[in-house]
Design a protein around this motif. Sequence first.
Motif, PDB file in Angstrom:
ATOM      1  N   LEU A   1       0.845  -1.200   0.000  1.00 22.55           N
ATOM      2  CA  LEU A   1       0.000   0.000   0.000  1.00 22.55           C
ATOM      3  C   LEU A   1       0.878   1.247   0.000  1.00 22.55           C
ATOM      4  N   ASP A   2       0.492   2.224  -0.815  1.00 19.56           N
ATOM      5  CA  ASP A   2       1.213   3.490  -0.771  1.00 19.56           C
ATOM      6  C   ASP A   2       0.584   4.393   0.292  1.00 19.56           C
ATOM      7  N   PRO A   3       1.287   5.434   0.737  1.00 19.63           N
ATOM      8  CA  PRO A   3       0.788   6.273   1.841  1.00 19.63           C
ATOM      9  C   PRO A   3      -0.569   6.911   1.576  1.00 19.63           C
ATOM     10  N   GLN A   4      -0.807   7.319   0.338  1.00 24.86           N
ATOM     11  CA  GLN A   4      -2.095   7.954   0.038  1.00 24.86           C
ATOM     12  C   GLN A   4      -3.248   6.971   0.155  1.00 24.86           C
ATOM     13  N   ASP A   5      -3.047   5.745  -0.315  1.00 25.34           N
ATOM     14  CA  ASP A   5      -4.129   4.761  -0.288  1.00 25.34           C
ATOM     15  C   ASP A   5      -4.465   4.315   1.127  1.00 25.34           C
ATOM     16  N   ILE A   6      -3.443   4.098   1.956  1.00 21.78           N
ATOM     17  CA  ILE A   6      -3.747   3.653   3.323  1.00 21.78           C
ATOM     18  C   ILE A   6      -4.412   4.777   4.115  1.00 21.78           C
ATOM     19  N   THR A   7      -4.097   6.022   3.788  1.00 25.95           N
ATOM     20  CA  THR A   7      -4.744   7.164   4.442  1.00 25.95           C
ATOM     21  C   THR A   7      -6.186   7.322   3.960  1.00 25.95           C
ATOM     22  N   LYS A   8      -6.386   7.185   2.659  1.00 26.54           N
ATOM     23  CA  LYS A   8      -7.711   7.410   2.066  1.00 26.54           C
ATOM     24  C   LYS A   8      -8.661   6.245   2.289  1.00 26.54           C
ATOM     25  N   PHE A   9      -8.169   5.013   2.079  1.00 22.56           N
ATOM     26  CA  PHE A   9      -9.047   3.841   2.110  1.00 22.56           C
ATOM     27  C   PHE A   9      -8.919   3.015   3.392  1.00 22.56           C
ATOM     28  N   GLY A  10      -7.685   2.895   3.897  1.00 22.95           N
ATOM     29  CA  GLY A  10      -7.436   1.983   4.996  1.00 22.95           C
ATOM     30  C   GLY A  10      -6.652   0.780   4.517  1.00 22.95           C
ATOM     31  N   HIS A  11      -6.751  -0.309   5.253  1.00 22.29           N
ATOM     32  CA  HIS A  11      -5.952  -1.508   4.967  1.00 22.29           C
ATOM     33  C   HIS A  11      -6.899  -2.699   4.842  1.00 22.29           C
ATOM     34  N   ILE A  12      -6.754  -3.708   5.675  1.00 24.24           N
ATOM     35  CA  ILE A  12      -7.658  -4.864   5.610  1.00 24.24           C
ATOM     36  C   ILE A  12      -9.069  -4.465   6.051  1.00 24.24           C
ATOM     37  N   ASP A  13      -9.186  -3.451   6.882  1.00 22.06           N
ATOM     38  CA  ASP A  13     -10.514  -2.950   7.263  1.00 22.06           C
ATOM     39  C   ASP A  13     -11.289  -2.480   6.034  1.00 22.06           C
ATOM     40  N   HIS A  14     -10.574  -1.906   5.070  1.00 25.11           N
ATOM     41  CA  HIS A  14     -11.205  -1.480   3.810  1.00 25.11           C
ATOM     42  C   HIS A  14     -11.735  -2.690   3.050  1.00 25.11           C
ATOM     43  N   CYS A  15     -10.972  -3.776   3.029  1.00 23.20           N
ATOM     44  CA  CYS A  15     -11.420  -5.001   2.355  1.00 23.20           C
ATOM     45  C   CYS A  15     -12.721  -5.512   2.971  1.00 23.20           C
ATOM     46  N   ILE A  16     -12.811  -5.457   4.283  1.00 29.80           N
ATOM     47  CA  ILE A  16     -14.020  -5.901   4.982  1.00 29.80           C
ATOM     48  C   ILE A  16     -15.203  -5.026   4.597  1.00 29.80           C
ATOM     49  N   ARG A  17     -15.026  -3.720   4.671  1.00 29.08           N
ATOM     50  CA  ARG A  17     -16.129  -2.794   4.336  1.00 29.08           C
ATOM     51  C   ARG A  17     -16.618  -3.015   2.911  1.00 29.08           C
ATOM     52  N   GLU A  18     -15.674  -3.100   1.974  1.00 29.31           N
ATOM     53  CA  GLU A  18     -16.044  -3.267   0.567  1.00 29.31           C
ATOM     54  C   GLU A  18     -16.732  -4.604   0.332  1.00 29.31           C
ATOM     55  N   SER A  19     -16.254  -5.656   0.977  1.00 29.48           N
ATOM     56  CA  SER A  19     -16.843  -6.987   0.790  1.00 29.48           C
ATOM     57  C   SER A  19     -18.259  -7.052   1.338  1.00 29.48           C
ATOM     58  N   ILE A  20     -18.506  -6.371   2.461  1.00 26.09           N
ATOM     59  CA  ILE A  20     -19.859  -6.325   3.028  1.00 26.09           C
ATOM     60  C   ILE A  20     -20.799  -5.593   2.069  1.00 26.09           C
ATOM     61  N   LYS A  21     -20.299  -4.512   1.452  1.00 27.16           N
ATOM     62  CA  LYS A  21     -21.105  -3.798   0.447  1.00 27.16           C
ATOM     63  C   LYS A  21     -21.436  -4.712  -0.729  1.00 27.16           C
ATOM     64  N   LEU A  22     -20.532  -5.633  -1.023  1.00 24.35           N
ATOM     65  CA  LEU A  22     -20.727  -6.565  -2.146  1.00 24.35           C
ATOM     66  C   LEU A  22     -21.563  -7.783  -1.753  1.00 24.35           C
ATOM     67  N   GLY A  23     -22.007  -7.853  -0.486  1.00 23.47           N
ATOM     68  CA  GLY A  23     -22.919  -8.912  -0.073  1.00 23.47           C
ATOM     69  C   GLY A  23     -22.396  -9.906   0.931  1.00 23.47           C
ATOM     70  N   LEU A  24     -21.129  -9.807   1.321  1.00 25.60           N
ATOM     71  CA  LEU A  24     -20.548 -10.743   2.276  1.00 25.60           C
ATOM     72  C   LEU A  24     -21.058 -10.444   3.683  1.00 25.60           C
ATOM     73  N   GLU A  25     -21.354 -11.495   4.446  1.00 22.26           N
ATOM     74  CA  GLU A  25     -21.774 -11.315   5.835  1.00 22.26           C
ATOM     75  C   GLU A  25     -20.596 -10.797   6.661  1.00 22.26           C
ATOM     76  N   PRO A  26     -20.831  -9.859   7.590  1.00 25.78           N
ATOM     77  CA  PRO A  26     -19.741  -9.309   8.397  1.00 25.78           C
ATOM     78  C   PRO A  26     -18.882 -10.371   9.094  1.00 25.78           C
TER      79      PRO A  26
END
Length: 571
Positions: free
Chosen positions: A267-292
Amino acid sequence: MGDKKADLILKNCNLLSVYTREIIPKTQIAITGERIAYVGPDATHAQGPKTKVIDVKNKYVGPGFADPHLHIDQFVLPSEFAKQALLCGVTSLFSDPIDVVSVGGYKGFQEFLKLGEDLPVRIFQVVPGGLPVDAKFSNSNTLTLSQEKSAVKHPHVLGLGEVFSWTKVTLREPKTMKSLSAMLECDCIINGHTAGASDKKLNAYVSSGVLSCHEPINFDQVLERLRLGMWIMIREGSIRRDLKEIVPRVLSHGTYLNRLMFCSDGLDPQDITKFGHIDHCIRESIKLGLEPIDAVSMASKNNFDYYNMGKDLGGIAPGKLADILIFNDLKSFRPKTVFVGGKLAVSDGKIVFPIKKKTISPWIKNTVKLKKFSKNDFEIKSKKKDVIANTIFMQTEIITKIGSAELQSKNNLISASLDSDIWKVAAFDRTHGTSKHSIGFLENFGADIGAFASTWSFHENDLIVIGSNDSDMEVASNHLIKNQGGLVVVKSGKILASLPLQFAGIVSTDSFEKVSSNFEKINNSIVDSGCKFSRPHLIPLFLPFLALPSVRILSGGIVDVKKRSYISPIN
């Protein structure tokens, strides 16, 4: 049993149980030292006069997240990256320090290991499995077989990093096969890199002992690999973002999730600041239909099951290490409180664990072994008045193809042509201190600047200079020699932006905030001047990268990757 009293009790937890796929209310967790002692409805038997009791007030409590494959030998030191990871709930990082080894060899690997110790985040390392990328052309340092065997004896070195290219396995390249055998004998993990492999070749690769891959970019590739018993790390990072192509199809197909993980690959500094890290993967996956709860399992339990570390990490249960996150809700997944090994690392969204600055060996801050340049060092000569140049045509920041351009020579010297968007590009061996270098032409860059140079490139780490004129190429290169590494943008002899990378010429010793600011200035200075690409920092990073099509430049020459042959800069 309560015979010994707990150091810490968390009560009124909504426990995210990755073992039963449920949320268990009113749970209490007792922690002694660095491990969990009790999980259940009532931990009062473990409470003593010195026990600290925290009322979680029905917030959600889950295990620390992990990134199972990333390169943290980028941008900032591990201590600085650890802070950003912890704020995102990532308590374990599985690092593949391929570029540190490319520059510093085994000595560099050992130096980087030390930088990852005694931090409020768990950093596990693997021996880089991809060096040299192609022995015919590569200039990188690597580890000997005996050094690899010695490295995996370290308790935080788990095995072999991504083994690319996979053709080394299918063609049974001797050094690769010996490395694989050595890892299997030591019962080590071997990570994979299977981009472009399928059917017989993929079967052969898997049968060699490689059991994971972070390269699938769609569900069909995921399914083929899962059917062969592989573990899949779905990549969502600064180079590629594949979640949206994979998660919906995983759900509609009803695929088992127990061999799926999230990873960033870096991850580059801008992306981890803007999106996050693995927490971002969780948020995006839940939006795509995955159970929390399933997303949390993919972010935690599955990673440690893959690395054979499930007895210690990956969930909240007695005997496990107390890596624990507390969330306000199941939407943000940005933890306000983080415990690592029972110690408070993040409180109210702020780092509270003291991180000591480590001493860095002087030698690894002196790896740009080049003499001062003059503009003559960038000359390409021809006695012909009109020449046809073979160009490296930039299709994207990463993918290239062979191009062609008519150029004129003046006084037997061929210049770049800013009007025609034809640039000079040069690669110099800055690691070994040789005079090895090559100069060619690059097309379709489009920026109104004089030069852009970098000492950091996957996984060769030559000095790469792109320029519209020889004078600015000289200024850019000499700036990086003076700084002992980094990225720099020059126009009309003036520095427009600079990102120092003092550690091995690939990592900054500055704070995350300073690096993030300098990184943003590098990209903005090029994009604002008319560059055709939104992430121009990737161009010098990938120009020498032999694992991708189609034309690359290294200090040894310009390479046609598919033909595995050198290309002359002019016909």
